[in-house]
Design a protein around this motif. Structure first.
Motif, short mmCIF file in Angstrom:
data_model
loop_
_atom_site.label_atom_id
_atom_site.label_comp_id
_atom_site.label_asym_id
_atom_site.label_seq_id
_atom_site.Cartn_x
_atom_site.Cartn_y
_atom_site.Cartn_z
N LEU A 203 24.33 -53.38 -47.89
CA LEU A 203 24.16 -52.04 -47.44
C LEU A 203 24.15 -52.20 -45.81
O LEU A 203 23.65 -50.90 -45.00
CB LEU A 203 22.68 -51.37 -47.75
N TYR A 205 26.44 -52.31 -43.48
CA TYR A 205 27.51 -51.27 -42.68
C TYR A 205 28.01 -50.31 -43.53
O TYR A 205 28.14 -50.72 -44.77
CB TYR A 205 28.29 -52.39 -42.00
N GLN A 206 28.39 -49.32 -42.94
CA GLN A 206 29.10 -48.18 -43.75
C GLN A 206 30.42 -48.49 -43.39
O GLN A 206 30.82 -48.45 -42.23
CB GLN A 206 28.89 -46.85 -43.48
N PRO A 208 34.81 -47.27 -44.30
CA PRO A 208 35.41 -46.14 -44.79
C PRO A 208 36.00 -45.95 -46.31
O PRO A 208 36.54 -46.97 -46.59
CB PRO A 208 36.54 -45.63 -43.85
N LYS A 209 36.16 -44.98 -46.91
CA LYS A 209 36.77 -44.92 -48.28
C LYS A 209 37.96 -43.96 -48.06
O LYS A 209 37.62 -42.65 -47.71
CB LYS A 209 36.07 -44.54 -49.43
N THR A 227 37.15 -53.08 -40.93
CA THR A 227 36.36 -54.24 -40.90
C THR A 227 36.47 -54.99 -39.48
O THR A 227 35.74 -55.58 -38.98
CB THR A 227 36.64 -55.03 -42.21
N SER A 261 28.93 -56.21 -47.12
CA SER A 261 29.43 -54.53 -46.98
C SER A 261 30.76 -54.16 -47.55
O SER A 261 31.03 -53.34 -48.09
CB SER A 261 29.01 -54.10 -45.52
N ARG A 264 30.96 -54.64 -51.39
CA ARG A 264 30.71 -53.57 -52.01
C ARG A 264 31.57 -52.44 -51.95
O ARG A 264 31.87 -51.70 -52.89
CB ARG A 264 29.15 -53.18 -51.29
N THR A 265 31.98 -52.03 -50.61
CA THR A 265 32.77 -50.83 -50.53
C THR A 265 33.93 -50.94 -51.19
O THR A 265 34.85 -50.20 -52.10
CB THR A 265 33.11 -50.50 -49.04
N GLU A 268 33.53 -50.45 -54.80
CA GLU A 268 33.30 -48.91 -55.18
C GLU A 268 34.50 -48.31 -55.11
O GLU A 268 34.62 -47.12 -56.21
CB GLU A 268 32.30 -48.33 -54.01
#
Ligand code: KG4
Ligand code: ZN
Length: 353
Positions: A203, A205-206, A208-209, A227, A261, A264-265, A268
């Motif tokens: 978690l 860093y956020q 984009p999707k 990234t 991060s 994970r993204t 997802e």
């Protein structure tokens, strides 16, 4: 029904013998991965030359391991697409020649479809490959996630399927490999990103999707660039910093947090669409195929969020192999599919589902 499967679509020369579409009798994989490592990716010319050297001994080893001769083989199945043309040519020409000389029917196999058939292997005579215990039931959702593909496919039955969506740019495995390069990890990168991610905060860093027009389509090029920009920003540089200088400037914690991060993204992005498809089509199970099926974070997210049963192949059958080709070949024979003409079968580098 005993089928010899031959696979040479990328950098693995592989052959395997499968009985009745479920029993694995041999599984030989020779990889030229080490030769590509210093270039940071598969070099098609080197892969093709390696296939030429490996193809005959690999096929012979598959027969020897299964303790079989050509008399025991009922049919030959070979990947004729999708993949690198120079690589595909070697497997296809070997299979065509053997089909003619040994007088065996020849079946053309779609590599992407074959990845899912690793899940139909439920018996194994090989000590290092533990098979699944149950056969996947239709209708099923096929999730193909590899270095070349990210696709969701709804299977109503064998050979009766609809492609729901796919990546519009990079495949998820390709994005893993590119992020590995950004972080300075050796090729093949996916496994190295996933190992580093174990030390990081997912978690931190956020990233984009992408919003896609197609409900079940994916895009992984944006997250890969984001990234890179994140890394450049963390070391106080702008976009003009050459990406090959970045690994030397990032510290270990930053690399671990970026890896976690990103992973994970990226997972997802896949799992969000898998959930949508499960809601819309209510499959009896979801089956996964392709190298990224080995990823632990993807498995964790699917287990946490998906309500229908999820089937994974044995870890050794997630990447490219001949067993998946032989298994799909068995079903082609058993269900009366038309064999290919060994005199004319061509490669199909851009074959889609
Ligand atoms: O299916 P595969 O062996 O070849 C293709 O048909 O592309 O998949 C290879 C891909 C590579 O991009 C590799 O980095 C990725 O699968 N991969 C992984 C992991 N293991 C392999 N990606 C993420 N996590 C892993 N554990
Ligand atoms: Zn593959």
């Amino acid at each position: 029904m005993v089928v010899l499967g031959i696979e040479s679509s990328c950098d693995e020369t592989a052959a395997s013998i499968v009985c009745d579409g479920r029993k694995l009798l041999s599984n030989v994989v020779a990889s030229s991965m080490d030769l590509h490592a210093k270039y940071g990716g598969v070099v098609p010319e080197i892969a093709a030359r390696s296939h030429i050297e490996a193809i005959v001994p690999v096929i012979q080893q598959a027969l020897d391991d299964a303790q079989m001769t050509w008399d025991d083989i009922d049919a030959i199945a070979v990947t004729n697409g999708a993949g690198l043309n120079g690589s595909l040519l070697i497997g296809v020409l070997a299979a065509r020649t053997l089909a003619i000389v040994k007088k065996k029917p020849l079946y053309a196999i779609n590599h992407v479809e074959a990845h899912l058939y690793a899940n139909f292997i439920t018996e194994s005579t090989l000590p290092d490959i533990e098979p699944r215990t149950t056969t996947p039931e239709f209708p099923l959702l096929g999730i193909i996630i590899s270095g070349g593909h990210s696709q969701l496919v709804l299977f109503r039955n064998h050979f009766d399927y609809t492609l729901l969506g796919q990546t519009r740019d990079d495949a998820i495995g390709e994005a893993f490999d590119k992020v590995a390069k950004i972080l300075g990890f050796p090729y093949p990168g996916g496994i190295n990103v996933s190992k580093k991610a174990l030390e990081g905060n997912p978690l931190a860093y956020q990233l984009p999707k992408a919003r896609m027009a197609g409900k079940y389509d994916f895009s992984f090029s944006g997250i890969k660039t984001a990234t890179l920009r994140l890394g450049q920003e963390l070391v106080g540089k702008d976009y003009s910093l050459p990406s090959f200088e970045l690994p030397g400037l990032l510290n270990d914690k930053q690399k671990a947090d970026i890896a976690a991060s990103f992973q994970r993204t990226a997972c997802e992005i896949i799992v969000d669409k898998v959930l949508l498809a499960c809601d819309e089509f209510s499959p009896r199970c979801a089956i996964i195929g392709g190298g990224v099926a080995a990823n632990h974070e993807l498995r964790r997210q699917l287990a946490e969020r998906l309500s229908c049963p999820i089937e994974y192949p044995s870890l050794k059958l997630c990447g490219d192999n001949g067993a998946m080709v032989a298994t799909l070949g068995c079903y082609k024979v058993m269900l009366g599919a038309e064999p290919a003409d060994p005199h004319t079968l061509e490669t199909a580098p851009n074959l889609s589902m």
